[in-house]
Scaffold this active site. Structure first.
Site, mmCIF file in Angstrom:
data_model
loop_
_atom_site.group_PDB
_atom_site.id
_atom_site.type_symbol
_atom_site.label_atom_id
_atom_site.label_comp_id
_atom_site.label_asym_id
_atom_site.label_seq_id
_atom_site.Cartn_x
_atom_site.Cartn_y
_atom_site.Cartn_z
ATOM 1 N N LYS A 277 7.488 -37.711 -23.756
ATOM 2 C CA LYS A 277 5.298 -36.584 -24.108
ATOM 3 C C LYS A 277 5.569 -35.891 -24.011
ATOM 4 O O LYS A 277 6.518 -34.827 -23.301
ATOM 5 C CB LYS A 277 4.874 -37.809 -22.960
ATOM 6 C CG LYS A 277 4.943 -39.247 -23.384
ATOM 7 C CD LYS A 277 3.446 -39.782 -22.874
ATOM 8 C CE LYS A 277 3.172 -41.498 -23.264
ATOM 9 N NZ LYS A 277 2.181 -42.334 -22.331
ATOM 10 N N ARG A 312 9.374 -46.831 -18.495
ATOM 11 C CA ARG A 312 9.365 -47.624 -19.990
ATOM 12 C C ARG A 312 9.469 -46.103 -20.599
ATOM 13 O O ARG A 312 8.954 -45.527 -20.239
ATOM 14 C CB ARG A 312 7.569 -47.826 -20.343
ATOM 15 C CG ARG A 312 7.211 -47.647 -22.065
ATOM 16 C CD ARG A 312 5.335 -48.347 -22.270
ATOM 17 N NE ARG A 312 5.790 -49.318 -23.944
ATOM 18 C CZ ARG A 312 5.597 -48.073 -24.575
ATOM 19 N NH1 ARG A 312 5.539 -46.379 -24.752
ATOM 20 N NH2 ARG A 312 4.967 -48.202 -25.953
#
Length: 336
Positions: A277, A312
């Site tokens: 991210k 994840r």
């Protein structure tokens, strides 16, 4: 309201008074007591109220048959042209299935398939297009022998995915986008991952604000768990995800990662989705995609040290290798 963030420890011997964290190998003897109107303070496990003690220490129910007594890796499979990190790489169904096989071989415990990008600025995709992307991939994945989740906000997509073999619904809107999704998940008895987000993908990063991001996200997830339970989805079929990057600034993301053990107080497994991210790139200077794998692994290991059960990730092999070393150091586990 008072909140309790367990101070997570690993290894043996456990001192007198130690409580297991979520029924697993980690434990705690004290917690940080948090509130909105007083400074944090440490308390012993014995001082934690019974309801919090129960939620913090009770074993977590297996997720779609997958035990949560050790950290589990969820491999990300985006079959989209526009996801933030790997958009377009797996849009072809055959390529996507090969990627799923590779992740399974590299150590993934479950696969998360998504057909709609929810990157910052993304607009909703028509459900028919989303189904057309995911259905051919999902129908080929039962051969892997791993649980498969569908990353969607829409009941029609979840229904088609379940028919094709998906056994978990991963909803970034925590059942707020499509009012009919909660009823379908209840009826189909599917586990649901509830992720916190402030706003929708199109606008969520415009100007996210919180009074106290850690406590606000906890309260938001607790409210969504209550809604799911009222609709017939029991707590033992729910997972909580604090939603790194979904309506959060860099400072918000770091606060959530530092305090992530608080979310064990929801009484459900905790998932972290921080892989590749933007905040990793802003801190490290790494460009997008696989260049952010080392930072992603570092964040994953911090989360595991805090007792997070599910990671994840895009970079399955790297995460699996890091976890093997972490478990060897912290728990004395040896290679099979």
């Amino acid at each position: 309201m008072t909140y309790f963030r367990p101070i997570v420890r690993w290894g043996e011997p456990r001192p007198s008074g130690a409580l297991p964290l979520a029924g697993g190998p980690a434990w705690f003897v004290e917690a940080e007591c948090l509130s909105r109107d007083a400074p944090p303070r440490l308390v012993s496990a014995a001082e934690i109220p019974d309801d919090w003690r129960g939620r913090l220490s009770a074993p977590r129910t297996p997720l779609a048959g997958l035990s949560l007594d050790r950290p589990r890796i969820m491999g990300i499979l985006n079959v989209t042209p526009d996801s933030f990190s790997d958009g377009g790489e797996h849009l072809d169904a055959e390529v996507a299935v090969r990627r799923a096989r590779a992740m399974a071989g590299a150590g993934a415990d479950l696969i998360d398939v998504g057909g709609e990008s929810t990157r910052p600025g993304a607009r909703p995709l028509p459900e028919a297009d989303e189904i057309a992307r995911v259905a051919p991939v999902l129908s080929a994945l039962p051969e892997l022998g791993l649980p498969v989740s569908i990353d969607t906000r829409k009941a029609a997509v979840a229904r088609a995915a379940a028919e094709a073999g998906a056994v978990i619904v991963n909803d970034v809107s925590a059942l707020t986008f499509d009012p009919s999704l909660v009823g379908f998940c209840s009826e189909a008895r599917l586990p649901v991952i509830l992720m916190h987000a402030q706003g929708d993908p199109e606008t969520m990063q415009d100007d996210p604000r919180y009074d106290d991001v850690l406590l606000d996200v906890f309260d938001g997830l607790a409210a969504r768990i209550a809604v799911a339970e009222a609709a017939g989805i029991p707590r033992d079929r729910l997972v909580a995800d604090p939603g790194i990057g979904f309506g959060k600034t860099l400072a918000h993301n770091l606060a959530l990662i530092r305090g992530i053990a608080l979310f064990h107080g929801l009484g459900v497994p905790v998932l972290l989705g921080a892989s590749r991210k933007g905040f990793i790139g802003r801190i490290s200077g790494a460009a997008g995609g696989a260049a952010r794998a080392p930072g992603s692994v570092a964040v994953a290991l911090r989360a595991v040290a805090e007792g997070v059960q599910l990671l994840r990730v895009h970079d399955v092999a790297e995460t699996a290798q890091a976890l093997a070393l972490w478990r060897a150091v912290e728990m004395g586990e040896k290679a099979a």
